[in-house]
Design a protein around this motif. Structure first.
Motif, short mmCIF file in Angstrom:
data_model
loop_
_atom_site.label_atom_id
_atom_site.label_comp_id
_atom_site.label_asym_id
_atom_site.label_seq_id
_atom_site.Cartn_x
_atom_site.Cartn_y
_atom_site.Cartn_z
N THR A 171 61.35 -54.54 -31.55
CA THR A 171 60.06 -54.22 -30.91
C THR A 171 59.65 -55.37 -29.99
O THR A 171 60.27 -56.45 -29.98
CB THR A 171 58.96 -54.00 -31.96
OG1 THR A 171 58.84 -55.20 -32.74
CG2 THR A 171 59.28 -52.82 -32.88
N ARG A 172 58.61 -55.13 -29.20
CA ARG A 172 58.05 -56.17 -28.32
C ARG A 172 56.76 -56.68 -28.96
O ARG A 172 55.93 -55.89 -29.42
CB ARG A 172 57.74 -55.62 -26.92
CG ARG A 172 58.97 -55.00 -26.24
CD ARG A 172 60.05 -56.08 -25.97
NE ARG A 172 61.21 -55.52 -25.29
CZ ARG A 172 62.32 -55.10 -25.91
NH1 ARG A 172 62.43 -55.17 -27.22
NH2 ARG A 172 63.33 -54.62 -25.22
N LEU A 173 56.59 -58.01 -28.98
CA LEU A 173 55.39 -58.60 -29.57
C LEU A 173 54.35 -58.85 -28.47
O LEU A 173 54.71 -59.10 -27.31
CB LEU A 173 55.75 -59.94 -30.23
CG LEU A 173 56.64 -59.82 -31.47
CD1 LEU A 173 57.16 -61.20 -31.89
CD2 LEU A 173 55.86 -59.17 -32.61
N PRO A 174 53.06 -58.83 -28.86
CA PRO A 174 52.03 -59.18 -27.88
C PRO A 174 52.08 -60.68 -27.57
O PRO A 174 52.36 -61.49 -28.45
CB PRO A 174 50.72 -58.81 -28.59
CG PRO A 174 51.05 -58.80 -30.04
CD PRO A 174 52.52 -58.50 -30.17
N TRP A 175 51.84 -61.04 -26.32
CA TRP A 175 51.88 -62.47 -25.93
C TRP A 175 50.69 -63.18 -26.55
O TRP A 175 50.56 -64.33 -26.62
CB TRP A 175 51.84 -62.64 -24.41
CG TRP A 175 53.02 -62.03 -23.74
CD1 TRP A 175 53.06 -60.84 -23.09
CD2 TRP A 175 54.35 -62.59 -23.61
NE1 TRP A 175 54.30 -60.62 -22.58
CE2 TRP A 175 55.11 -61.67 -22.87
CE3 TRP A 175 54.93 -63.78 -24.05
CZ2 TRP A 175 56.45 -61.91 -22.56
CZ3 TRP A 175 56.27 -64.01 -23.74
CH2 TRP A 175 57.01 -63.08 -23.02
#
Ligand SMILES: NC(=O)c1ccc[n+]([C@@H]2O[C@H](COP(=O)([O-])OP(=O)(O)OC[C@H]3O[C@@H](n4cnc5c(N)ncnc54)[C@H](OP(=O)(O)O)[C@@H]3O)[C@@H](O)[C@H]2O)c1
Length: 256
Positions: free
Chosen positions: A252-256
């Motif tokens: 998944t992609r994490l929030p910055w």
């Protein structure tokens, strides 16, 4: 030219770095690995690997943010292979927990030096060798706790030493992505894993937050498991899919 993948892994004396080197040698039969360590005299596990995989591993002295030393490693790689394909910027520190009101500034600067400046110095030293690769990848190991909208800042006791410097590392990596359209680069979060760093943070947690978390999550993944999952992501990564994203180990992609 040798068609196999040439890797450089920093901080490979122990922990995740050693796990990555071990996994590459065992599972990528055509690969060659430069294993960066800051104290070659301490490298017992790598010595064993050298014997087990003759001609496929070279241990190099690599100290984070040491400009001349990083360039010396680039010169060694240039002479032997003329290029590097995949650089995994793994060396990092994450020591004690601290609140912003109490954090020791010298320690904060140490963390910035190793986690941020160290990665940038490594990128600068490897830049020319990455440019000579057909499929160049530069992958810093980050941490989910670096995210401003995610786990790090919403944890009241999140580690400012670690989170703030990994957030800066993420920023630099995304910037590298935009500045170099020929390169695959992205920060990757390995999730928690059973290493000296993890054990040290738990054992020095005087506030009890991580101790409680560890008790509630006893099945902490091993370095072997994490190394295999990370290398699948790294080896299959493309500029289009992962480039400039904050990628978590589960894909998944994490929030910055
Ligand atoms: N463990 C976790 O739960 C976790 C979670 C998220 C992210 N990470 C990240 O994963 C990476 C690996 O962590 P780990 O858990 O394997 O840590 P570790 O067990 O503490 O190992 C850290 C490695 O980095 C090297 N290192 C430290 N300072 C250095 C310096 N100044 N110059 C060169 N090398 C240096 C160490 O070398 P020596 O052996 O010489 O000390 C060691 O090989 C780090 O970037 C860390 O932030 C870890």
């Amino acid at each position: 030219m040798n068609p196999s993948t040439i890797y450089l892994v920093s901080g490979s004396n122990r922990g995740l770095g050693l796990g990555l080197v071990t996994h590459i040698l065992a599972n990528r039969p055509a690969a060659f690995v430069y294993a960066g360590v800051r104290s070659p005299e301490k490298m017992s596990a790598l010595t064993e690997l050298s014997g087990k995989y003759p001609g496929r591993l070279e241990v190099v002295k690599l100290v984070s943010a040491d400009v001349e030393g990083n360039q010396a490693v680039a010169n060694i790689i240039e002479a032997r292979h003329g290029r590097v394909d995949t650089v995994i910027a793994n060396a990092g520190i994450g020591t004690t927990l601290a609140t912003v009101s109490e954090v020791n500034i010298a320690s904060l600067e140490d963390h910035f030096h190793v986690n941020v400046a160290g990665t940038i110095v490594l990128f600068q030293a490897m830049y020319g060798l990455l440019k000579k690769s057909a499929v160049p990848r530069f992958v810093p190991i980050s941490n989910a706790g670096a995210g401003l909208g995610g786990k790090g800042i919403t944890r009241p006791l999140g580690n400012v030493l670690y989170g703030a410097t990994k957030a800066a590392l993420n920023w630099a990596t995304r910037k590298i992505h935009f500045e170099n359209d020929w390169l695959v680069t992205f920060p990757v979060s390995p999730g928690p894993m059973d290493t000296d760093m993890y054990r040290n943070i738990i054992s020095t947690d005087t506030i009890g937050f991580f101790k409680k978390w560890a008790e509630a999550n006893p099945d902490i993944p091993s370095v072997e498991t994490v190394s295999g999952s990370l290398l699948s992501i790294i080896d299959e990564s493309t500029r289009e899919k992962e480039g400039g994203q904050f990628v978590h180990i589960d894909g998944t992609r994490l929030p910055w």
